[in-house]
Design a protein around this motif. Structure first.
Motif, PDB file in Angstrom:
ATOM      1  N   LEU A 151       0.818  -1.217   0.000  1.00  0.00           N
ATOM      2  CA  LEU A 151       0.000   0.000   0.000  1.00  0.00           C
ATOM      3  C   LEU A 151       0.849   1.262   0.000  1.00  0.00           C
ATOM      4  CD1 LEU A 151      -2.832  -0.980   2.494  1.00  0.00           C
ATOM      5  CD2 LEU A 151      -2.977  -0.805   0.007  1.00  0.00           C
ATOM      6  N   ALA A 152       2.134   1.118   0.314  1.00  0.00           N
ATOM      7  CA  ALA A 152       3.023   2.277   0.299  1.00  0.00           C
ATOM      8  C   ALA A 152       3.503   2.620  -1.099  1.00  0.00           C
ATOM      9  CB  ALA A 152       4.224   2.016   1.204  1.00  0.00           C
ATOM     10  N   VAL A 153       3.258   1.727  -2.080  1.00  0.00           N
ATOM     11  CA  VAL A 153       3.784   2.007  -3.420  1.00  0.00           C
ATOM     12  C   VAL A 153       2.759   1.758  -4.527  1.00  0.00           C
ATOM     13  CG1 VAL A 153       4.781  -0.315  -3.616  1.00  0.00           C
ATOM     14  CG2 VAL A 153       5.693   1.541  -5.008  1.00  0.00           C
ATOM     15  N   LEU A 154       1.940   0.729  -4.428  1.00  0.00           N
ATOM     16  CA  LEU A 154       1.048   0.370  -5.539  1.00  0.00           C
ATOM     17  C   LEU A 154       0.009   1.446  -5.871  1.00  0.00           C
ATOM     18  CD1 LEU A 154       0.471  -3.454  -4.947  1.00  0.00           C
ATOM     19  CD2 LEU A 154       2.082  -2.317  -6.486  1.00  0.00           C
ATOM     20  N   PRO A 155      -0.548   2.182  -4.891  1.00  0.00           N
ATOM     21  CA  PRO A 155      -1.497   3.246  -5.270  1.00  0.00           C
ATOM     22  C   PRO A 155      -0.904   4.324  -6.164  1.00  0.00           C
ATOM     23  CG  PRO A 155      -1.724   2.714  -2.941  1.00  0.00           C
ATOM     24  CD  PRO A 155      -0.504   2.003  -3.428  1.00  0.00           C
ATOM     25  N   ALA A 156       0.426   4.382  -6.264  1.00  0.00           N
ATOM     26  CA  ALA A 156       1.039   5.372  -7.142  1.00  0.00           C
ATOM     27  C   ALA A 156       0.641   5.164  -8.595  1.00  0.00           C
ATOM     28  CB  ALA A 156       2.560   5.329  -7.010  1.00  0.00           C
ATOM     29  N   ALA A 157       0.257   3.934  -8.951  1.00  0.00           N
ATOM     30  CA  ALA A 157      -0.183   3.673 -10.324  1.00  0.00           C
ATOM     31  C   ALA A 157      -1.478   4.415 -10.644  1.00  0.00           C
ATOM     32  CB  ALA A 157      -0.369   2.170 -10.541  1.00  0.00           C
ATOM     33  N   LEU A 158      -2.235   4.812  -9.612  1.00  0.00           N
ATOM     34  CA  LEU A 158      -3.517   5.507  -9.812  1.00  0.00           C
ATOM     35  C   LEU A 158      -3.381   7.014  -9.605  1.00  0.00           C
ATOM     36  CD1 LEU A 158      -5.796   3.038  -7.824  1.00  0.00           C
ATOM     37  CD2 LEU A 158      -5.367   3.075 -10.282  1.00  0.00           C
ATOM     38  N   ARG A 159      -2.186   7.519  -9.655  1.00  0.00           N
ATOM     39  CA  ARG A 159      -1.990   8.928  -9.313  1.00  0.00           C
ATOM     40  C   ARG A 159      -2.690   9.866 -10.292  1.00  0.00           C
ATOM     41  NH1 ARG A 159       3.643  11.431 -11.244  1.00  0.00           N
ATOM     42  NH2 ARG A 159       3.534  10.836 -13.441  1.00  0.00           N
ATOM     43  N   ARG A 160      -2.835   9.491 -11.549  1.00  0.00           N
ATOM     44  CA  ARG A 160      -3.494  10.365 -12.522  1.00  0.00           C
ATOM     45  C   ARG A 160      -5.008  10.355 -12.339  1.00  0.00           C
ATOM     46  NH1 ARG A 160      -0.167  12.274 -16.268  1.00  0.00           N
ATOM     47  NH2 ARG A 160      -1.938  12.880 -17.564  1.00  0.00           N
ATOM     48  N   LEU A 161      -5.551   9.251 -11.854  1.00  0.00           N
ATOM     49  CA  LEU A 161      -6.995   9.152 -11.649  1.00  0.00           C
ATOM     50  C   LEU A 161      -7.413   9.619 -10.253  1.00  0.00           C
ATOM     51  CD1 LEU A 161      -7.600   5.629 -13.248  1.00  0.00           C
ATOM     52  CD2 LEU A 161      -7.970   7.869 -14.295  1.00  0.00           C
ATOM     53  N   TRP A 162      -6.559   9.435  -9.288  1.00  0.00           N
ATOM     54  CA  TRP A 162      -6.926   9.657  -7.889  1.00  0.00           C
ATOM     55  C   TRP A 162      -5.716  10.223  -7.136  1.00  0.00           C
ATOM     56  CZ3 TRP A 162      -7.442   5.479  -3.626  1.00  0.00           C
ATOM     57  CH2 TRP A 162      -8.236   5.963  -2.584  1.00  0.00           C
ATOM     58  N   PRO A 163      -5.251  11.412  -7.492  1.00  0.00           N
ATOM     59  CA  PRO A 163      -3.990  11.913  -6.909  1.00  0.00           C
ATOM     60  C   PRO A 163      -4.037  12.105  -5.402  1.00  0.00           C
ATOM     61  CG  PRO A 163      -5.095  13.634  -8.181  1.00  0.00           C
ATOM     62  CD  PRO A 163      -5.825  12.357  -8.465  1.00  0.00           C
ATOM     63  N   GLY A 164      -5.134  12.681  -4.889  1.00  0.00           N
ATOM     64  CA  GLY A 164      -5.206  12.910  -3.453  1.00  0.00           C
ATOM     65  C   GLY A 164      -5.239  11.626  -2.650  1.00  0.00           C
ATOM     66  N   GLY A 165      -6.092  10.690  -3.057  1.00  0.00           N
ATOM     67  CA  GLY A 165      -6.166   9.408  -2.347  1.00  0.00           C
ATOM     68  C   GLY A 165      -4.890   8.611  -2.470  1.00  0.00           C
ATOM     69  N   LEU A 201      -1.887   9.799  -2.870  1.00  0.00           N
ATOM     70  CA  LEU A 201      -0.876  10.421  -2.012  1.00  0.00           C
ATOM     71  C   LEU A 201      -1.095  10.049  -0.549  1.00  0.00           C
ATOM     72  CD1 LEU A 201       1.518  12.442  -1.837  1.00  0.00           C
ATOM     73  CD2 LEU A 201      -0.187  14.203  -1.395  1.00  0.00           C
ATOM     74  N   THR A 202      -2.343  10.075  -0.113  1.00  0.00           N
ATOM     75  CA  THR A 202      -2.641   9.734   1.282  1.00  0.00           C
ATOM     76  C   THR A 202      -2.182   8.325   1.616  1.00  0.00           C
ATOM     77  OG1 THR A 202      -4.555  11.225   1.275  1.00  0.00           O
ATOM     78  CG2 THR A 202      -4.475   9.525   2.982  1.00  0.00           C
ATOM     79  N   LEU A 203      -2.476   7.377   0.729  1.00  0.00           N
ATOM     80  CA  LEU A 203      -2.101   5.981   0.990  1.00  0.00           C
ATOM     81  C   LEU A 203      -0.595   5.794   0.993  1.00  0.00           C
ATOM     82  CD1 LEU A 203      -4.755   3.910  -0.992  1.00  0.00           C
ATOM     83  CD2 LEU A 203      -4.379   3.925   1.473  1.00  0.00           C
ATOM     84  N   VAL A 204       0.076   6.315  -0.042  1.00  0.00           N
ATOM     85  CA  VAL A 204       1.516   6.049  -0.133  1.00  0.00           C
ATOM     86  C   VAL A 204       2.280   6.750   0.984  1.00  0.00           C
ATOM     87  CG1 VAL A 204       1.424   5.634  -2.617  1.00  0.00           C
ATOM     88  CG2 VAL A 204       1.900   7.932  -1.791  1.00  0.00           C
ATOM     89  N   VAL A 205       1.818   7.929   1.402  1.00  0.00           N
ATOM     90  CA  VAL A 205       2.524   8.630   2.482  1.00  0.00           C
ATOM     91  C   VAL A 205       2.285   7.937   3.817  1.00  0.00           C
ATOM     92  CG1 VAL A 205       2.610  10.773   3.799  1.00  0.00           C
ATOM     93  CG2 VAL A 205       2.605  10.848   1.317  1.00  0.00           C
ATOM     94  N   ALA A 206       1.026   7.627   4.122  1.00  0.00           N
ATOM     95  CA  ALA A 206       0.716   6.999   5.406  1.00  0.00           C
ATOM     96  C   ALA A 206       1.353   5.617   5.512  1.00  0.00           C
ATOM     97  CB  ALA A 206      -0.793   6.915   5.585  1.00  0.00           C
ATOM     98  N   CYS A 207       1.158   4.800   4.489  1.00  0.00           N
ATOM     99  CA  CYS A 207       1.722   3.450   4.538  1.00  0.00           C
ATOM    100  C   CYS A 207       3.240   3.481   4.388  1.00  0.00           C
ATOM    101  CB  CYS A 207       1.095   2.583   3.453  1.00  0.00           C
ATOM    102  SG  CYS A 207      -0.662   2.293   3.701  1.00  0.00           S
ATOM    103  N   GLY A 208       3.763   4.463   3.660  1.00  0.00           N
ATOM    104  CA  GLY A 208       5.212   4.595   3.594  1.00  0.00           C
ATOM    105  C   GLY A 208       5.810   4.943   4.944  1.00  0.00           C
ATOM    106  N   ALA A 209       5.131   5.818   5.683  1.00  0.00           N
ATOM    107  CA  ALA A 209       5.601   6.144   7.030  1.00  0.00           C
ATOM    108  C   ALA A 209       5.533   4.913   7.940  1.00  0.00           C
ATOM    109  CB  ALA A 209       4.767   7.287   7.606  1.00  0.00           C
ATOM    110  N   ALA A 210       4.443   4.138   7.809  1.00  0.00           N
ATOM    111  CA  ALA A 210       4.331   2.921   8.619  1.00  0.00           C
ATOM    112  C   ALA A 210       5.427   1.918   8.248  1.00  0.00           C
ATOM    113  CB  ALA A 210       2.947   2.297   8.412  1.00  0.00           C
TER     114      ALA A 210
END
Length: 209
Positions: free
Chosen positions: A40-54, A56-65
């Motif tokens: 979850l810290a990296v895979l949502p990045a594939a959806l950045r063009r469709l869902w940039p805010g969401g 970013l929230t997932l990759v930052v939060a899960c990346g911090a975890a």
């Protein structure tokens, strides 16, 4: 662009897998849970063009975890990859808030990492890793903001060029109309003078006859 985003996400996923594959046992977390967090810290990045805010929230939060439970933290590359689009898609105020929130959450992840002693990672090393991560995320944000400014400037130039072209076309039409009116007035004056001469000559002829 979507294909490029997926390819970059796949590369990041491979990098994160090598970096975090031994992360979960550090905090006694099951390996499956650690794998989900890293995914979850990296895979949502594939959806950045469709869902940039969401994304970013997932990759930052899960990346911090993932950083907090890791044995060796890595910079927030996925967050920087997603952050590039934030200034392009959001207002400047919203983009600033998202940047500040991302930096704060990333710092919390490194603080969680620092809470447990790690061999070879003292306070200077952790601060250095945090600084690198913050610089990457901020540089991505600034790059996106710069691109947005350049696009706005180019759009302004195109709008000015279009307005200038419309004004030139209107001026050409106005000049053409004025030229037609001038020609019409001249023709009217010539015809009126000619008809006056004909009338005078006809009257003289009638008188002579």
């Amino acid at each position: 662009w979507a294909a490029i985003a997926r390819a970059c996400t796949a590369a990041l996923a491979l990098l994160y897998w090598f970096a975090f594959r031994e992360s979960a046992p550090v905090r006694g977390i099951p390996q499956q849970a650690g794998t989900v967090i890293v995914a979850l810290a990296v895979l949502p990045a594939a959806l950045r063009r469709l869902w940039p805010g969401g994304a970013l929230t997932l990759v930052v939060a899960c990346g911090a975890a993932a950083t907090a439970i890791s044995a060796s933290p890595v910079p927030q590359l996925a967050a920087a990859f997603v952050m590039y689009l934030i200034p392009l898609r959001r207002t400047r105020r919203q983009a600033r808030w998202l940047l500040g929130g991302a930096l704060a959450v990333s710092a919390a992840g490194f603080a969680g990492f620092a809470a447990v002693p790690h061999a070879g990672y003292g306070a200077p090393a952790i601060a250095s890793e945090l600084a690198v991560s913050a610089v990457l995320v901020t540089a991505a944000w600034m790059t996106g903001y710069s691109v947005r400014q350049q696009r706005a400037y180019a759009a302004g130039l195109r709008e000015q060029a279009g307005r200038r072209a419309r004004e030139e076309l209107a001026e050409a039409r106005r000049a053409s109309s004025e030229e037609r009116l001038r020609i019409a007035r001249e023709l009217h004056d010539v015809l009126a003078h000619t008809m006056s001469l004909i009338t005078v000559q006809a009257g003289v002829a009638n008188y002579v006859i």
